[in-house]
Design a protein around this motif. Sequence first.
Motif, PDB file in Angstrom:
ATOM      1  N   ILE A 237       0.850  -1.184   0.000  1.00  0.00           N
ATOM      2  CA  ILE A 237       0.000   0.000   0.000  1.00  0.00           C
ATOM      3  C   ILE A 237       0.888   1.235   0.000  1.00  0.00           C
ATOM      4  CG2 ILE A 237      -1.624   1.384   1.352  1.00  0.00           C
ATOM      5  CD1 ILE A 237      -3.022  -1.106   2.197  1.00  0.00           C
TER       6      ILE A 237
ATOM      7  N   LEU B 158     -12.329  -6.116  -1.222  1.00  0.00           N
ATOM      8  CA  LEU B 158     -11.892  -4.726  -1.098  1.00  0.00           C
ATOM      9  C   LEU B 158     -12.981  -3.774  -1.591  1.00  0.00           C
ATOM     10  CD1 LEU B 158      -9.525  -2.678  -0.596  1.00  0.00           C
ATOM     11  CD2 LEU B 158      -8.988  -2.958  -3.026  1.00  0.00           C
TER      12      LEU B 158
ATOM     13  N   ILE C 279      -3.198   0.633  -3.579  1.00  0.00           N
ATOM     14  CA  ILE C 279      -2.821  -0.735  -3.242  1.00  0.00           C
ATOM     15  C   ILE C 279      -2.347  -1.473  -4.490  1.00  0.00           C
ATOM     16  CG2 ILE C 279      -5.200  -1.592  -3.484  1.00  0.00           C
ATOM     17  CD1 ILE C 279      -4.554  -3.493  -1.111  1.00  0.00           C
TER      18      ILE C 279
ATOM     19  N   LYS D 157       1.054   5.111   0.613  1.00  0.00           N
ATOM     20  CA  LYS D 157       0.275   6.015   1.467  1.00  0.00           C
ATOM     21  C   LYS D 157       0.840   7.429   1.426  1.00  0.00           C
ATOM     22  CE  LYS D 157      -1.097   6.827   6.284  1.00  0.00           C
ATOM     23  NZ  LYS D 157      -0.979   6.353   7.684  1.00  0.00           N
TER      24      LYS D 157
ATOM     25  N   VAL E 257      -4.109  -7.434  -4.708  1.00  0.00           N
ATOM     26  CA  VAL E 257      -5.082  -7.635  -3.629  1.00  0.00           C
ATOM     27  C   VAL E 257      -5.332  -9.133  -3.502  1.00  0.00           C
ATOM     28  CG1 VAL E 257      -7.275  -6.855  -2.666  1.00  0.00           C
ATOM     29  CG2 VAL E 257      -6.138  -5.478  -4.424  1.00  0.00           C
TER      30      VAL E 257
ATOM     31  N   ILE F 293      -8.002   0.713   5.395  1.00  0.00           N
ATOM     32  CA  ILE F 293      -7.972   0.841   3.939  1.00  0.00           C
ATOM     33  C   ILE F 293      -8.813   2.021   3.467  1.00  0.00           C
ATOM     34  CG2 ILE F 293      -7.544  -1.607   3.576  1.00  0.00           C
ATOM     35  CD1 ILE F 293     -10.527  -1.881   2.892  1.00  0.00           C
TER      36      ILE F 293
ATOM     37  N   CYS G 150      -5.128  -6.480   6.890  1.00  0.00           N
ATOM     38  CA  CYS G 150      -5.167  -5.091   7.341  1.00  0.00           C
ATOM     39  C   CYS G 150      -5.795  -4.981   8.727  1.00  0.00           C
ATOM     40  CB  CYS G 150      -5.941  -4.239   6.335  1.00  0.00           C
ATOM     41  SG  CYS G 150      -5.077  -3.983   4.767  1.00  0.00           S
TER      42      CYS G 150
ATOM     43  N   THR H 164      -8.556   4.641   0.108  1.00  0.00           N
ATOM     44  CA  THR H 164      -7.913   3.948  -1.004  1.00  0.00           C
ATOM     45  C   THR H 164      -8.515   4.452  -2.314  1.00  0.00           C
ATOM     46  OG1 THR H 164      -7.477   1.970   0.311  1.00  0.00           O
ATOM     47  CG2 THR H 164      -7.458   1.719  -2.071  1.00  0.00           C
TER      48      THR H 164
ATOM     49  N   LYS I 168      -4.432   6.528  -0.398  1.00  0.00           N
ATOM     50  CA  LYS I 168      -3.751   5.236  -0.445  1.00  0.00           C
ATOM     51  C   LYS I 168      -3.969   4.583  -1.804  1.00  0.00           C
ATOM     52  CE  LYS I 168      -4.162   4.392   4.535  1.00  0.00           C
ATOM     53  NZ  LYS I 168      -4.749   3.536   5.603  1.00  0.00           N
TER      54      LYS I 168
ATOM     55  N   THR J  65      -6.587  -9.954   2.081  1.00  0.00           N
ATOM     56  CA  THR J  65      -5.992  -8.624   2.263  1.00  0.00           C
ATOM     57  C   THR J  65      -6.722  -7.833   3.338  1.00  0.00           C
ATOM     58  OG1 THR J  65      -5.238  -8.553  -0.038  1.00  0.00           O
ATOM     59  CG2 THR J  65      -5.443  -6.460   1.104  1.00  0.00           C
ATOM     60  N   ASN J  66      -8.068  -7.842   3.306  1.00  0.00           N
ATOM     61  CA  ASN J  66      -8.818  -7.139   4.344  1.00  0.00           C
ATOM     62  C   ASN J  66      -8.502  -7.690   5.720  1.00  0.00           C
ATOM     63  OD1 ASN J  66     -10.074  -5.469   2.519  1.00  0.00           O
ATOM     64  ND2 ASN J  66     -11.983  -6.617   2.449  1.00  0.00           N
TER      65      ASN J  66
END
Length: 550
Positions: free
Chosen positions: A20, A71, A31, A22, A34, A49, A42, A52, A29, A38-39
């Motif tokens: 990511i 996502l 990414i 940032k 994915v 996130i 995080c 994003t 953000k 991924t969620n």
Amino acid sequence: MQWSLRVITGLTADTEPSLILKFESPPAKYIFNVPEGTNRACIQKRYGIAKTKAAFLTRLHPEQIGGFPGLVMMLADINSRDLAVCGPAGLTHYVASTRFYARRTAFGVNVNEYKHHDMPPAGNATPATLPPPIFKDENIVVHSIALYPSAVDDDGSTGSPSGSSKRKRSSSATPPPSAKRRSTEASPVPTQFLEADVPLPSVPTGAPLDDAGRIHRERILHLMFRPPASNTGPAVATYDMDLDKAAESAPGSPSKASSSTFDQQFWSRRLPKFRETPQTLAYFVVGPATRGKFDAKRAKELGVVGPLCSKLTRGETVTTPSGNVVTPDMCVGPSIPPPAFLFLHVPDPTYIDSIFSSPEFFLPSTYGSTVQLHAIIHRVGPGVLEDKRYREWMASFEPAVNHMIASERYSPDQVTYSSSARMQLELSYLDNEIFRPPHHGETAPASLSSWPDLPPKTSILAQDTEISMHPRLDPAPTRFVPPDDFKATLEAIDSGSYVHPLENIYKTAREDAERSSSSHLPTHSNGEDVAITTLGTGSAMPSKYRNGKY
């Protein structure tokens, strides 16, 4: 403006690399890849996130895109504004295939699918030429180029017409067998990208089959999401309303009164066939330039005071109260070239030829003094790093460039979801026959030190690593990382200091069960060869984030 690149997940048995980018202010953000989970990663790392703005996918394989629908749904649920997604050929087809569960009509999604003609023909590019950006906003400009295995044209086919300007890859040996965790071999070379098996509803008469398939897929996207509020890329693959009008005016097309039925035909109909291509994308990401230092003393000498100073720093020419015209270069030093990084995925050695076939994208001389290349992220498959050509290409960049490697052979198999792994480890401490300890390994099968010709700043792409792009700093562990409960528990067990709060109760219960079993049950019983398997994600092993029901 501070901005950095953080490694959310590394290459392990559970995860593929996900990074990511940032920006601190204003917050934003971006990414890169994915993968599935991924969620969850995080959440585990307490890294939100929100904000994003875009997702960049190197390959349309489950390892790189498995977490993309999640996502989208997560961002829509937290009322994010829009999301741009960039990826290889077939991205529109993939997003449309998620329509039955990822539909979010209040959320804007802009699909930018790579087109092979985005790259200038070989021989026509100047040393400073890059392909047109696939994404651009106020923070970053992203260029992309496709990589193919040897002997594949830029359109993904095995041959091109005589006289075509498309570049061909030279023949090479067949890809080596896959190693360790997951296969990274190229898919069989397709004969074409898209094909429609039967005519689609409301397609203009005489439209090519590719146009028919495109209209179908883009119509699905139009029904899945609202149009994005802003255009964040030149190659926007949103639904073309002009095509819609032309289609509806074709003979036999439904009237506006029956538009809901017309849409339903597209929605419920099977998507046109799509054949997977071996294409992977490399991304070159350029950040914002840093304004030169403002010389306040010189400005005062020229009569620039008050709000006029701010205008000068913004690049505006000002006129002083005395009538002098002052240009920015008279008080502001030269801007610092913007930092940049390169992220590429090379599944096997047959893709290496693509790097040398696109020198305007991959040679250090392309960037010159216009940007400061700070890092290159290498996702490489078996045999790539072992190929001398690839190591020589890495060494052609300046020694100050950081090279970060993600490879099955050189990346340790670290635990990503430490909270659930700790729970499983504690259960295995009580009974390691029923509860197997989590698979992990802090040591990779091989070390990068086995290749002394690698650039001096070469390291493993490890999770929870941060690369500060501005100010430019070498990769370092992320400052804010939740405690690793798994590692602490493992160290306590290895040292003999760990005590499970239910240990004595469990031992007593097991002894009672064994004693009862030996005294009351026959040696052989009916159904002893029957296995009961629970169904559903996490049902067999409830964890912190997935609590199954029996």
